[in-house]
Design a protein around this motif. Structure first.
Motif, PDB file in Angstrom:
ATOM      1  N   HIS A  87       0.839  -1.199   0.000  1.00  0.00           N
ATOM      2  CA  HIS A  87       0.000   0.000   0.000  1.00  0.00           C
ATOM      3  C   HIS A  87       0.873   1.248   0.000  1.00  0.00           C
ATOM      4  N   VAL A  88       0.233   2.379  -0.258  1.00  0.00           N
ATOM      5  CA  VAL A  88       0.917   3.669  -0.268  1.00  0.00           C
ATOM      6  C   VAL A  88       0.290   4.525   0.823  1.00  0.00           C
ATOM      7  N   VAL A  89       1.117   5.115   1.678  1.00  0.00           N
ATOM      8  CA  VAL A  89       0.631   6.007   2.730  1.00  0.00           C
ATOM      9  C   VAL A  89       0.948   7.435   2.297  1.00  0.00           C
ATOM     10  N   ILE A  90      -0.098   8.270   2.256  1.00  0.00           N
ATOM     11  CA  ILE A  90       0.084   9.665   1.880  1.00  0.00           C
ATOM     12  C   ILE A  90      -0.631  10.538   2.902  1.00  0.00           C
ATOM     13  N   SER A  91       0.055  11.562   3.382  1.00  0.00           N
ATOM     14  CA  SER A  91      -0.532  12.512   4.328  1.00  0.00           C
ATOM     15  C   SER A  91      -0.674  13.848   3.626  1.00  0.00           C
ATOM     16  N   LEU A  92      -1.853  14.450   3.769  1.00  0.00           N
ATOM     17  CA  LEU A  92      -2.140  15.741   3.161  1.00  0.00           C
ATOM     18  C   LEU A  92      -2.485  16.744   4.250  1.00  0.00           C
ATOM     19  N   LYS A  93      -1.871  17.919   4.185  1.00  0.00           N
ATOM     20  CA  LYS A  93      -2.145  18.974   5.153  1.00  0.00           C
ATOM     21  C   LYS A  93      -2.896  20.091   4.432  1.00  0.00           C
ATOM     22  N   SER A  94      -4.040  20.493   5.014  1.00  0.00           N
ATOM     23  CA  SER A  94      -4.821  21.582   4.442  1.00  0.00           C
ATOM     24  C   SER A  94      -5.284  22.493   5.574  1.00  0.00           C
ATOM     25  N   THR A  95      -6.078  23.505   5.231  1.00  0.00           N
ATOM     26  CA  THR A  95      -6.602  24.415   6.256  1.00  0.00           C
ATOM     27  C   THR A  95      -7.563  23.700   7.192  1.00  0.00           C
ATOM     28  N   LYS A  96      -8.123  22.576   6.741  1.00  0.00           N
ATOM     29  CA  LYS A  96      -9.058  21.806   7.569  1.00  0.00           C
ATOM     30  C   LYS A  96      -8.347  20.827   8.496  1.00  0.00           C
ATOM     31  N   GLY A  97      -7.041  20.691   8.346  1.00  0.00           N
ATOM     32  CA  GLY A  97      -6.295  19.755   9.177  1.00  0.00           C
ATOM     33  C   GLY A  97      -5.447  18.827   8.334  1.00  0.00           C
ATOM     34  N   THR A  98      -4.996  17.743   8.952  1.00  0.00           N
ATOM     35  CA  THR A  98      -4.149  16.770   8.274  1.00  0.00           C
ATOM     36  C   THR A  98      -4.918  15.465   8.120  1.00  0.00           C
ATOM     37  N   LYS A  99      -4.795  14.861   6.963  1.00  0.00           N
ATOM     38  CA  LYS A  99      -5.468  13.593   6.686  1.00  0.00           C
ATOM     39  C   LYS A  99      -4.432  12.604   6.168  1.00  0.00           C
ATOM     40  N   THR A 100      -4.355  11.430   6.798  1.00  0.00           N
ATOM     41  CA  THR A 100      -3.454  10.374   6.348  1.00  0.00           C
ATOM     42  C   THR A 100      -4.281   9.286   5.693  1.00  0.00           C
ATOM     43  N   LEU A 101      -3.885   8.916   4.489  1.00  0.00           N
ATOM     44  CA  LEU A 101      -4.621   7.918   3.711  1.00  0.00           C
ATOM     45  C   LEU A 101      -3.734   6.711   3.428  1.00  0.00           C
ATOM     46  N   LYS A 102      -4.302   5.532   3.569  1.00  0.00           N
ATOM     47  CA  LYS A 102      -3.618   4.291   3.220  1.00  0.00           C
ATOM     48  C   LYS A 102      -4.270   3.822   1.917  1.00  0.00           C
ATOM     49  N   LEU A 103      -3.542   3.946   0.816  1.00  0.00           N
ATOM     50  CA  LEU A 103      -4.118   3.731  -0.511  1.00  0.00           C
ATOM     51  C   LEU A 103      -3.668   2.419  -1.140  1.00  0.00           C
ATOM     52  N   ASP A 104      -4.456   1.983  -2.127  1.00  0.00           N
ATOM     53  CA  ASP A 104      -4.198   0.767  -2.877  1.00  0.00           C
ATOM     54  C   ASP A 104      -2.880   0.893  -3.654  1.00  0.00           C
ATOM     55  N   PRO A 105      -2.156  -0.208  -3.813  1.00  0.00           N
ATOM     56  CA  PRO A 105      -0.878  -0.149  -4.540  1.00  0.00           C
ATOM     57  C   PRO A 105      -1.020   0.376  -5.971  1.00  0.00           C
ATOM     58  N   SER A 106      -2.194   0.248  -6.572  1.00  0.00           N
ATOM     59  CA  SER A 106      -2.380   0.693  -7.952  1.00  0.00           C
ATOM     60  C   SER A 106      -2.182   2.205  -8.092  1.00  0.00           C
ATOM     61  N   ILE A 107      -2.324   2.959  -7.012  1.00  0.00           N
ATOM     62  CA  ILE A 107      -2.153   4.416  -7.061  1.00  0.00           C
ATOM     63  C   ILE A 107      -0.680   4.798  -7.213  1.00  0.00           C
ATOM     64  N   HIS A 108       0.220   3.883  -6.850  1.00  0.00           N
ATOM     65  CA  HIS A 108       1.654   4.167  -6.885  1.00  0.00           C
ATOM     66  C   HIS A 108       2.119   4.565  -8.280  1.00  0.00           C
ATOM     67  N   ASP A 109       1.671   3.852  -9.304  1.00  0.00           N
ATOM     68  CA  ASP A 109       2.099   4.157 -10.669  1.00  0.00           C
ATOM     69  C   ASP A 109       1.687   5.563 -11.082  1.00  0.00           C
ATOM     70  N   GLY A 110       0.461   5.964 -10.733  1.00  0.00           N
ATOM     71  CA  GLY A 110      -0.019   7.300 -11.069  1.00  0.00           C
ATOM     72  C   GLY A 110       0.770   8.391 -10.372  1.00  0.00           C
ATOM     73  N   LEU A 111       1.078   8.168  -9.089  1.00  0.00           N
ATOM     74  CA  LEU A 111       1.859   9.143  -8.333  1.00  0.00           C
ATOM     75  C   LEU A 111       3.270   9.263  -8.903  1.00  0.00           C
ATOM     76  N   THR A 112       3.862   8.153  -9.283  1.00  0.00           N
ATOM     77  CA  THR A 112       5.204   8.161  -9.861  1.00  0.00           C
ATOM     78  C   THR A 112       5.204   8.850 -11.218  1.00  0.00           C
TER      79      THR A 112
END
Length: 123
Positions: A87-112
């Motif tokens: 899986h891929v772990v991605i944390s996003l920080k915004s004005t609403k706070g921080t959100k950590t997502l554990k995503l499917d491995p298929s997202i890795h290719d798109g991010l790369t």
């Protein structure tokens, strides 16, 4: 049965004989065995169409600055010496706070492919 033996005509006749409340959606074999879409997806689509079911898809959209981007790996499930992405772990920080997502491995290719890295802003 072989092509042209009247299977579809027989099914259509039975459906019409049973009345207008009985759905009939003819299918073409090449549509089911297409390499582009999974067979179960095609069959479910025809099933939904037959019963008149409309699916409304809900999607959650996350946006913010990437503060963490981690690829979690596991041993190769086939027993080889390699490793595979679990899986891929991605944390996003915004004005609403921080959100950590554990995503499917298929997202890795798109991010790369997009060259996403820590510090990027994405939505």
């Amino acid at each position: 049965g072989a092509p042209g033996t009247g299977k579809t005509a027989l099914a259509l006749g039975i459906a019409q004989d049973l009345g207008p409340k009985v759905p009939f959606c003819p299918m073409v074999g090449s549509e089911v065995f297409s390499s582009e879409v999974k067979k179960t997806e095609i069959l479910m689509e025809h099933f939904r169409r037959a019963i008149g079911l409309r699916i409304r898809e809900n999607k959650e959209v996350y946006e913010g600055e990437v503060t963490e981007l981690t690829v979690e790996e596991t041993e190769d499930p086939l027993g080889g010496y390699g490793r595979s992405i679990s899986h891929v772990v991605i944390s996003l920080k915004s004005t609403k706070g921080t959100k950590t997502l554990k995503l499917d491995p298929s997202i890795h290719d798109g991010l790369t492919k997009e060259g996403v890295s820590v510090g990027d802003v994405m939505y």
